[in-house]
Scaffold this motif. Structure first.
Motif, PDB file in Angstrom:
ATOM      1  N   PRO A 131       0.749  -1.228   0.017  1.00 23.93           N
ATOM      2  CA  PRO A 131      -0.060   0.125   0.025  1.00 23.93           C
ATOM      3  C   PRO A 131       0.848   1.251   0.040  1.00 23.93           C
ATOM      4  CG  PRO A 131      -0.266  -1.251   2.127  1.00 23.93           C
ATOM      5  CD  PRO A 131       0.596  -2.234   1.236  1.00 23.93           C
ATOM      6  N   ILE A 132       2.027   1.328   0.677  1.00 26.35           N
ATOM      7  CA  ILE A 132       2.824   2.434   0.634  1.00 26.35           C
ATOM      8  C   ILE A 132       3.522   2.588  -0.775  1.00 26.35           C
ATOM      9  CG2 ILE A 132       3.444   2.631   2.908  1.00 26.35           C
ATOM     10  CD1 ILE A 132       5.658   0.889   2.595  1.00 26.35           C
ATOM     11  N   GLY A 133       3.479   1.564  -1.832  1.00 26.71           N
ATOM     12  CA  GLY A 133       4.087   1.587  -3.031  1.00 26.71           C
ATOM     13  C   GLY A 133       5.529   2.432  -3.327  1.00 26.71           C
ATOM     14  N   ILE A 134       5.475   3.775  -3.800  1.00 21.43           N
ATOM     15  CA  ILE A 134       6.511   4.320  -4.228  1.00 21.43           C
ATOM     16  C   ILE A 134       7.411   4.735  -3.008  1.00 21.43           C
ATOM     17  CG2 ILE A 134       5.321   6.562  -4.233  1.00 21.43           C
ATOM     18  CD1 ILE A 134       7.327   5.252  -7.115  1.00 21.43           C
TER      19      ILE A 134
ATOM     20  N   LEU B  58       3.595   5.611   8.131  1.00 21.61           N
ATOM     21  CA  LEU B  58       4.573   6.071   9.369  1.00 21.61           C
ATOM     22  C   LEU B  58       5.826   5.270   9.234  1.00 21.61           C
ATOM     23  CD1 LEU B  58       2.676   7.041  12.652  1.00 21.61           C
ATOM     24  CD2 LEU B  58       3.873   8.544  10.961  1.00 21.61           C
ATOM     25  N   ALA B  59       5.702   3.868   8.866  1.00 22.84           N
ATOM     26  CA  ALA B  59       6.843   3.036   8.931  1.00 22.84           C
ATOM     27  C   ALA B  59       7.747   3.552   7.823  1.00 22.84           C
ATOM     28  CB  ALA B  59       6.238   1.655   8.606  1.00 22.84           C
ATOM     29  N   ALA B  60       7.003   3.729   6.464  1.00 24.80           N
ATOM     30  CA  ALA B  60       7.933   4.386   5.396  1.00 24.80           C
ATOM     31  C   ALA B  60       8.495   5.496   5.808  1.00 24.80           C
ATOM     32  CB  ALA B  60       7.064   4.471   4.127  1.00 24.80           C
ATOM     33  N   VAL B  61       7.799   6.443   6.456  1.00 23.82           N
ATOM     34  CA  VAL B  61       8.438   7.953   6.638  1.00 23.82           C
ATOM     35  C   VAL B  61       9.593   7.646   7.666  1.00 23.82           C
ATOM     36  CG1 VAL B  61       7.960   9.951   7.703  1.00 23.82           C
ATOM     37  CG2 VAL B  61       6.572   9.027   6.171  1.00 23.82           C
ATOM     38  N   GLN B  62       9.274   6.867   8.479  1.00 25.75           N
ATOM     39  CA  GLN B  62      10.494   6.399   9.560  1.00 25.75           C
ATOM     40  C   GLN B  62      11.856   6.021   8.905  1.00 25.75           C
ATOM     41  OE1 GLN B  62      10.257   6.233  12.908  1.00 25.75           O
ATOM     42  NE2 GLN B  62      12.055   5.093  13.410  1.00 25.75           N
ATOM     43  N   VAL B  63      11.589   5.117   7.940  1.00 27.83           N
ATOM     44  CA  VAL B  63      12.841   4.675   7.285  1.00 27.83           C
ATOM     45  C   VAL B  63      13.565   5.766   6.417  1.00 27.83           C
ATOM     46  CG1 VAL B  63      13.677   2.916   5.755  1.00 27.83           C
ATOM     47  CG2 VAL B  63      12.178   2.334   7.300  1.00 27.83           C
ATOM     48  N   ILE B  64      12.593   6.655   5.525  1.00 30.21           N
ATOM     49  CA  ILE B  64      12.875   7.442   4.634  1.00 30.21           C
ATOM     50  C   ILE B  64      13.779   8.712   5.510  1.00 30.21           C
ATOM     51  CG2 ILE B  64      12.210   9.207   2.956  1.00 30.21           C
ATOM     52  CD1 ILE B  64      10.051   7.342   2.165  1.00 30.21           C
ATOM     53  N   VAL B  65      13.187   9.343   6.384  1.00 31.29           N
ATOM     54  CA  VAL B  65      13.462  10.331   7.246  1.00 31.29           C
ATOM     55  C   VAL B  65      14.656  10.180   8.097  1.00 31.29           C
ATOM     56  CG1 VAL B  65      12.920  12.416   8.479  1.00 31.29           C
ATOM     57  CG2 VAL B  65      11.411  11.485   6.725  1.00 31.29           C
ATOM     58  N   TYR B  66      14.272   8.937   8.937  1.00 34.46           N
ATOM     59  CA  TYR B  66      15.413   8.789  10.048  1.00 34.46           C
ATOM     60  C   TYR B  66      16.396   8.012   9.550  1.00 34.46           C
ATOM     61  CZ  TYR B  66      12.409  11.069  13.504  1.00 34.46           C
ATOM     62  OH  TYR B  66      11.714  12.074  14.145  1.00 34.46           O
ATOM     63  N   ALA B  67      16.104   7.035   9.265  1.00 35.04           N
ATOM     64  CA  ALA B  67      17.343   6.040   8.714  1.00 35.04           C
ATOM     65  C   ALA B  67      17.975   6.324   7.372  1.00 35.04           C
ATOM     66  CB  ALA B  67      16.808   4.518   8.346  1.00 35.04           C
ATOM     67  N   GLY B  68      17.048   7.116   6.624  1.00 36.70           N
ATOM     68  CA  GLY B  68      17.595   7.544   5.051  1.00 36.70           C
ATOM     69  C   GLY B  68      18.292   9.072   4.989  1.00 36.70           C
ATOM     70  N   ALA B  69      17.830   9.766   6.080  1.00 33.50           N
ATOM     71  CA  ALA B  69      18.579  11.175   5.987  1.00 33.50           C
ATOM     72  C   ALA B  69      19.236  11.578   7.310  1.00 33.50           C
ATOM     73  CB  ALA B  69      17.357  12.136   5.759  1.00 33.50           C
ATOM     74  N   ILE B  70      18.592  11.364   8.370  1.00 34.24           N
ATOM     75  CA  ILE B  70      19.074  11.907   9.610  1.00 34.24           C
ATOM     76  C   ILE B  70      20.407  11.130  10.070  1.00 34.24           C
ATOM     77  CG2 ILE B  70      18.764  11.986  12.231  1.00 34.24           C
ATOM     78  CD1 ILE B  70      15.902  13.183  11.431  1.00 34.24           C
TER      79      ILE B  70
END
Lengths: 411, 200
Positions: A131-134, B58-70
């Motif tokens: 569902p989070i896709g991209i 939230l899980a995706a943003v957690q990985v993108i922002v915290y693990a991926g950038a910060i």
């Protein structure tokens, strides 16, 4: 298939053996297809570059040198695995996998065709449709940064360290522009899922995002993704003339092969991602042949992806490398404002026409102000004091690290 | 309260182990880069916990922002400043911080125990906010999160944004000092022969 994946992330209910088998087969076939296309991609890149440089390229093994990659792989496999004495052993071993695994995972969300019906099960030709896709792609490109950074750092050698400092700054900078263009696509589609993004573009060429959103997000995306992959002309991370081999200077044997594999896998995956986001993915003309209708979307997808794979090779053959400060300048001062402004304009037009024109006018004013600010900033370069206190130059730090052994010996 | 099944428990235990081992690793490891890697492990554990609670976005943003950038920025600073690998912090930088840290630990543990008493230990609170309405799964909850952030919690959202801008402006102000006229003349007078010399 997709419904239970969205509703039930832990596979508690409704998973029969048939569904499980389909998932396993999809994963295995996807992996095999990716590996096969990587060997072809390496051959294709070497051949195309040779043509551009009036050379012949690989020709000995197999017809047209097709088996050269296989031969190279076998050679690398049997080479001695070296590790520098100063290396951080655990991180040095971990880094290649951090580069490879994200490349594999990203490919899993790309729809490579329509649907196939086998024994009553309607199967999406896509390894996974989360569902989070991209966002999976953004997360994985964030993780793949670690492969480069940690490889450079753990080598305990000065040029790889410089390379990884460059990589961390570069990839963070371009991720912002990348994310903003993806937001533009997601806004127009109304869904994060790659499957929905492709379906929304299925009704002819005028619905493709490259035209529907104006060409700007497409161009920004291609530039940002090229920088994110450290491909020429943005490959300052592995600039041979400055940094020997960049982050993988100290790597050899199978670990080096993994980095190489990850790089080419990324080229294929990102070509496919450009096609998915902006060129309709598997969309295209389908002739009405019974039982074979499902083949044509796959062919369309392959044709488009191959086209972009060639564009990457073309970039490498035709464009000189950017200097590091030019790269940062392009990312922060041009691509980020451009993609942000365009996102606002698209959002405005999605509400209604008058909001769209209002947004366009506001963005234009903002650009004029920004340009003036850049001019002022450039003119005042001499008026600003150097930073307070002593700035630890990477040169001094590196010298302290690499000369430590010789100093200890002297003592 | 939702009953936990075997996969629920397995996922929870995995996520919890990642979080706790990673967090202890950040404290125990001497090398700052290894500490940053442990932190990434913790962040991934939290992301898994989010997925288990159907908060995919939230899980995706957690990985993108915290693990991926910060954490990448942490690593950038560590590598750029070249923090020595064998550094020992002998002097306590903030006097009396240990007492405050102890109070903080007690409050946090008490809060967790109170939460555990009210809800199931695996599936957690059914809904922390929103009056007990369960989260609607599917479409990655983006709509729910967006609506909540831009209506109910708009003030908190804007205040956070303003805080971040203030922090950035402050950092720029501290790092880039305007040069006074007399200072400038001095600097140009002293710098000119130096650069000439270094060129040769």
């Amino acid at each position: 298939m997709t419904t239970f994946a969205t509703v039930d992330p832990l596979f508690n209910h409704g998973v029969t053996w048939a569904v499980l088998l389909i998932v396993i087969i999809k994963a295995v076939v996807g992996f095999a297809a990716l590996m096969g296309s990587v060997t072809l991609m390496i051959w294709f890149e070497r051949k195309a570059i040779s043509d551009m440089q009036s050379r012949i390229g690989p020709q000995r093994w197999g017809p047209f040198g097709l088996l050269q990659t296989l031969a190279d792989g076998i050679k690398l496999f049997f080479k001695e695995d070296l590790m520098p004495a100063e290396a951080d052993r655990f991180v040095f071993k971990l880094a290649p996998y951090l580069a490879l695994v994200p490349a594999l995972i990203t490919f899993s969300i790309i729809p490579i065709g329509g649907t196939v019906t086998v024994a009553g099960h309607v199967i999406d030709l896509q390894v996974a449709n989360p569902p989070i896709g991209i966002l999976v792609m953004l997360a994985m490109s964030g993780i793949s940064v670690y492969g480069v950074i940690l490889a450079g750092w753990s080598s305990g050698s000065k040029y790889p360290l410089m390379s990884s400092v460059r990589a961390s700054a570069q990839m963070i900078s371009y991720e912002a522009a990348l994310g903003m263009t993806i937001v533009t696509v997601v806004l127009a589609t109304g869904s994060l899922s790659t499957h929905d993004i492709v379906t929304a573009q299925a009704h002819g060429i005028w619905h493709w995002n490259v035209i529907r959103l104006g060409v700007v997000p497409f161009i920004v995306f291609v530039m940002a993704i090229t920088a994110e992959l450290n491909r020429p002309p943005f490959d300052v991370v592995e600039a041979e003339s400055e940094l020997v081999g960049g982050f993988h200077t100290e790597y050899s044997s199978l670990r080096f092969a993994l980095f190489f594999l990850a790089e080419f896998m990324n080229v294929i995956t990102m070509s496919a991602m450009i096609v998915t986001l902006f060129l309709g993915g598997p969309a295209g003309w389908v002739p009405n042949i019974p039982h074979l209708r499902w083949v044509f979307p796959i062919l369309w997808f392959l044709a488009k992806t191959t086209g972009f794979a060639f564009v990457y090779v073309w970039f490498r053959g035709a464009l000189p490398r950017f200097r590091y400060d030019q790269l940062m300048d392009l990312g922060w001062k041009r691509l980020i404002p451009l993609s942000l402004g365009w996102m606002l304009i698209v959002a405005g037009f999605l509400v209604n026409r008058s909001w769209g024109f209002l947004m366009a006018a506001l963005v234009l004013i903002a650009y004029i102000v920004l340009t003036r600010a850049f001019e002022l900033g450039d003119g005042r370069r001499g008026d600003v004091l150097p930073t307070v206190g002593e700035r630890p130059l990477p040169g001094a730090v590196l010298r302290a690290w690499t000369d430590r052994d010789s100093r200890e010996e002297e003592e | 309260m939702i009953a936990a099944t075997v996969p629920d428990v397995l996922v929870f235990v995995t996520a919890a182990l990642l979080i706790v081992v990673g967090a202890l690793g950040v404290l125990a490891v001497r090398n700052p880069v290894h500490a940053a890697l442990s932190l990434i492990m913790t962040l991934f554990g939290v992301a898994i916990a989010f997925v288990a609670q159907s908060a995919d976005f939230l899980a995706a943003v957690q990985v993108i922002v915290y693990a991926g950038a910060i954490v990448v920025l942490f690593l950038f600073v560590i590598m750029f400043l070249g923090v020595d690998r064998r550094e020992h912090v002998e002097v306590e930088p903030l006097v009396g911080q240990r007492a405050f840290a102890g109070i903080g630990v007690v409050i946090t543990v008490a809060g967790i125990v109170a939460l555990m008493a009210k809800s199931h230990w695996v599936t957690g609170a059914v809904a922390v906010s929103g009056g007990g309405a369960p989260i609607v799964p599917g479409s990655a909850n983006v709509r729910e999160v967006g609506t909540a952030v831009f209506t109910t919690y708009l003030f908190a959202f804007e205040a956070t944004a303003a805080l971040l801008i203030i922090a950035v402006v402050g950092a720029v102000l501290l790092a880039r000092r305007e040069r006074r006229r007399d200072e400038m003349d001095e600097a140009t007078a002293s710098a000119a022969p130096e650069t000439e010399g270094s060129d040769r």
